[in-house]
Design a protein around this motif. Structure first.
Motif, PDB file in Angstrom:
ATOM      1  N   ARG A 268      44.136  34.709  44.180  1.00  0.00           N
ATOM      2  CA  ARG A 268      43.877  35.037  42.768  1.00  0.00           C
ATOM      3  C   ARG A 268      42.427  34.739  42.396  1.00  0.00           C
ATOM      4  NH1 ARG A 268      45.069  38.646  39.903  1.00  0.00           N
ATOM      5  NH2 ARG A 268      47.106  38.556  40.918  1.00  0.00           N
ATOM      6  N   LEU A 269      41.849  33.688  43.012  1.00  0.00           N
ATOM      7  CA  LEU A 269      40.441  33.358  42.771  1.00  0.00           C
ATOM      8  C   LEU A 269      39.562  33.706  43.972  1.00  0.00           C
ATOM      9  CD1 LEU A 269      40.736  29.880  40.983  1.00  0.00           C
ATOM     10  CD2 LEU A 269      40.991  32.176  40.032  1.00  0.00           C
ATOM     11  N   GLN A 348      38.373  38.215  50.503  1.00  0.00           N
ATOM     12  CA  GLN A 348      36.951  38.581  50.397  1.00  0.00           C
ATOM     13  C   GLN A 348      36.744  39.676  49.369  1.00  0.00           C
ATOM     14  OE1 GLN A 348      34.462  36.845  51.969  1.00  0.00           O
ATOM     15  NE2 GLN A 348      33.140  38.020  50.571  1.00  0.00           N
ATOM     16  N   HIS A 349      37.706  40.574  49.273  1.00  0.00           N
ATOM     17  CA  HIS A 349      37.616  41.652  48.272  1.00  0.00           C
ATOM     18  C   HIS A 349      37.499  41.063  46.865  1.00  0.00           C
ATOM     19  CE1 HIS A 349      38.373  45.439  46.207  1.00  0.00           C
ATOM     20  NE2 HIS A 349      39.359  44.868  45.544  1.00  0.00           N
ATOM     21  N   GLU A 354      34.697  40.131  42.021  1.00  0.00           N
ATOM     22  CA  GLU A 354      34.929  39.347  40.804  1.00  0.00           C
ATOM     23  C   GLU A 354      33.794  39.520  39.787  1.00  0.00           C
ATOM     24  OE1 GLU A 354      35.250  35.123  41.451  1.00  0.00           O
ATOM     25  OE2 GLU A 354      33.567  35.062  42.840  1.00  0.00           O
ATOM     26  N   GLY A 355      32.580  39.673  40.278  1.00  0.00           N
ATOM     27  CA  GLY A 355      31.460  39.895  39.360  1.00  0.00           C
ATOM     28  C   GLY A 355      31.581  41.216  38.629  1.00  0.00           C
ATOM     29  N   ALA A 356      32.033  42.247  39.330  1.00  0.00           N
ATOM     30  CA  ALA A 356      32.225  43.558  38.707  1.00  0.00           C
ATOM     31  C   ALA A 356      33.354  43.516  37.684  1.00  0.00           C
ATOM     32  CB  ALA A 356      32.519  44.605  39.779  1.00  0.00           C
ATOM     33  N   ALA A 436      42.961  45.753  43.314  1.00  0.00           N
ATOM     34  CA  ALA A 436      42.277  46.466  42.226  1.00  0.00           C
ATOM     35  C   ALA A 436      40.799  46.684  42.550  1.00  0.00           C
ATOM     36  CB  ALA A 436      42.416  45.686  40.920  1.00  0.00           C
ATOM     37  N   ASP A 437      40.282  47.846  42.091  1.00  0.00           N
ATOM     38  CA  ASP A 437      38.881  48.197  42.323  1.00  0.00           C
ATOM     39  C   ASP A 437      38.232  48.602  41.001  1.00  0.00           C
ATOM     40  OD1 ASP A 437      39.980  50.676  41.776  1.00  0.00           O
ATOM     41  OD2 ASP A 437      39.783  51.421  43.840  1.00  0.00           O
ATOM     42  N   GLN A 438      37.023  49.129  41.072  1.00  0.00           N
ATOM     43  CA  GLN A 438      36.269  49.448  39.860  1.00  0.00           C
ATOM     44  C   GLN A 438      37.007  50.449  38.976  1.00  0.00           C
ATOM     45  OE1 GLN A 438      33.329  47.863  38.836  1.00  0.00           O
ATOM     46  NE2 GLN A 438      33.924  48.867  36.928  1.00  0.00           N
TER      47      GLN A 438
END
Length: 459
Positions: A268-269, A348-349, A354-356, A436-438
């Motif tokens: 989750r983190l 790693q994903h 996480e910044g995005a 999840a992605d952008q």
């Protein structure tokens, strides 16, 4: 289509008549349909009418690998055919042994003993009972109290509910287990004295734990229970240096540190165990939810060798257990789920994206109703306010009218399943599946933007 709607109405009526839903105002469904989800695929779920919703909460901070994973269903079926059930009350079965070894391998320090439960609240209950008995076995018979944080949620069993810092959740069931004490949480958004100095705020917040230990008497305090990122209140991350300081305080006073990672573990983190993200080694980790991505229920307390040591001598026994703890099917699914998280690089994903995710949600700060965006990894809260300059929050009436009367339903109707809650202050919580992605982030932001704009008009 007509027939499916008829079936849908019948199912909804049956749900109202017979299914007592959790944390639900049942009266809300007397004359309204019960939302009924029938299928999931990836980051989406579908209701009984075929409508698609983005699962912005991973079920309940659970479905890390996403919905519709045939591999996990097949792991469950294979195990059920081989050995559907056997208890781990003085016996073992292979999958529980393998999963315990796997978890111990991921845990930091000497956390090598795994006590399985069927969920997170039971894991917290286990940790408190273990802490009490450990201290008794080591000659500290008066150490039984626990310290946790204001507004923090740690579960619904009587002990876990006592540790929970939400008075409204506890009031109907009091008196609860005595000895549970509360300290301030790490909500820097509402910390006027230290709002511009996170390091000083972290030091202050950690020192409140020591003050409480000293006030109660170190000889009476067994453990401190803390989430790496506090869920209730809306995703409070730890300030810099906070956990390092807490670890020092616990060691100084012979108090155990329990990292409640029921939500934060298993990616989750962005790490297997969230304590690694913030660089501390607890004495016990409690975990559950994401261990199987929700495909079968399981939980665990991962325990330091030092704590386990007295239980492995003479006739000492931890008189505690659960019928379905370490269930063979759940353990098999847990192993298969960990395989997926590792093989597909989902830890790693999360670290990479996480910044995005944060940046996309922070676009909403241009709305007058959005006061704060906070969290870590794929675990975020958006705090809603009436006045950004003063941080004025909603009144009880406004929470009832805007948060519950409008926002929750409107977000779902717009195709986003998430949580709008006022435990603490009004927040919208988001924790999508780790796949999840952008495109998913953008969809979340767009739906929120539309519905929050409407909510502001209703204020």
């Amino acid at each position: 289509m007509g027939n499916s709607i008829a079936v849908s109405k019948d199912l909804s009526r049956t749900a109202y008549d017979h299914l007592w839903m959790h944390f639900a105002r049942m009266s809300s469904y007397e004359h309204a349909p019960v939302p009924t989800i029938v299928r999931g695929e990836g980051a989406y779920v579908f209701d009984d009418a075929g409508k698609r919703y983005l699962d912005g909460l991973a079920g309940l901070f659970v479905v890390q690998a996403g919905h519709g994973r045939a591999e996990l269903a097949e792991a469950a079926a294979k195990q059920a055919r081989e050995l559907a059930f056997f208890p781990i009350w003085s016996y073992a079965h292979p999958k529980a042994v393998e999963l315990a070894e796997r978890l111990a391998g991921h845990a930091p320090g000497d956390l090598n003993k795994v006590f399985f439960t069927t969920g997170g609240g039971e894991a917290v209950e286990t940790a408190w009972k273990l802490a009490k008995q450990y201290h008794k076995l080591t000659g500290n018979h008066t150490k039984y109290k626990v310290i946790s944080r204001a507004v923090a949620y740690h579960g619904t069993p009587q002990g876990a509910l006592s540790i929970t810092g939400l008075p409204a959740l506890k009031a109907p069931f009091e008196p609860l287990v005595p000895g549970a004490h509360k300290v301030p949480n790490t909500n820097i958004y509402r910390a006027p004295l230290y709002g511009d100095d996170p390091v000083a705020f972290g030091r202050w917040a950690a020192d409140q734990i020591e003050q409480e230990i000293l006030f109660e008497g170190p000889e009476t305090v067994a453990a401190v229970f803390l989430e790496p990122v506090q869920n209730a209140g809306g995703c409070f991350p730890p300030p810099p240096g906070y956990f390092e300081r807490v670890r020092e305080i616990c060691d100084r006073h012979g108090v155990l540190l329990v990292s409640d990672e029921v939500i934060c573990a298993f990616g989750r983190l962005g790490t297997v165990f969230a304590c690694d993200k913030f660089g501390y080694v607890p004495d016990i980790i409690t975990c559950a939810k994401g261990m199987t991505s929700g495909y079968s229920p399981i939980g665990a307390a991962v325990i330091s060798d030092r704590l386990a040591e007295p239980f492995f001598h003479a006739d000492n026994t931890f008189l505690h257990g659960y019928t379905f703890g370490g269930h063979p099917v759940s353990a098999a699914v847990g192993l298969a789920n960990l395989d997926i998280l590792e093989r597909e690089g989902l830890y790693q994903h999360v670290l990479d994206q996480e910044g995005a995710f944060r940046g996309t949600l922070e676009k909403l700060l241009d709305l007058p109703i959005v006061g704060d965006v906070r969290g870590d990894g794929f675990f975020y809260g958006i705090e809603l306010v009436k006045d950004k300059a003063t941080k004025e929050t909603f009144t009880d009436e406004e929470c009832e009218r805007v948060l519950y009367g409008f926002l929750s339903g409107a977000l779902f109707d717009a195709g986003l399943y998430c949580r709008a809650d006022d435990r603490g202050d009004p927040v919208v919580q988001l924790a999508p599946p780790l796949i999840a992605d952008q495109a998913v982030f953008d969809e979340i932001e767009q739906i929120l933007r539309g519905v929050l704009t409407e909510a502001w008009a209703k204020l």
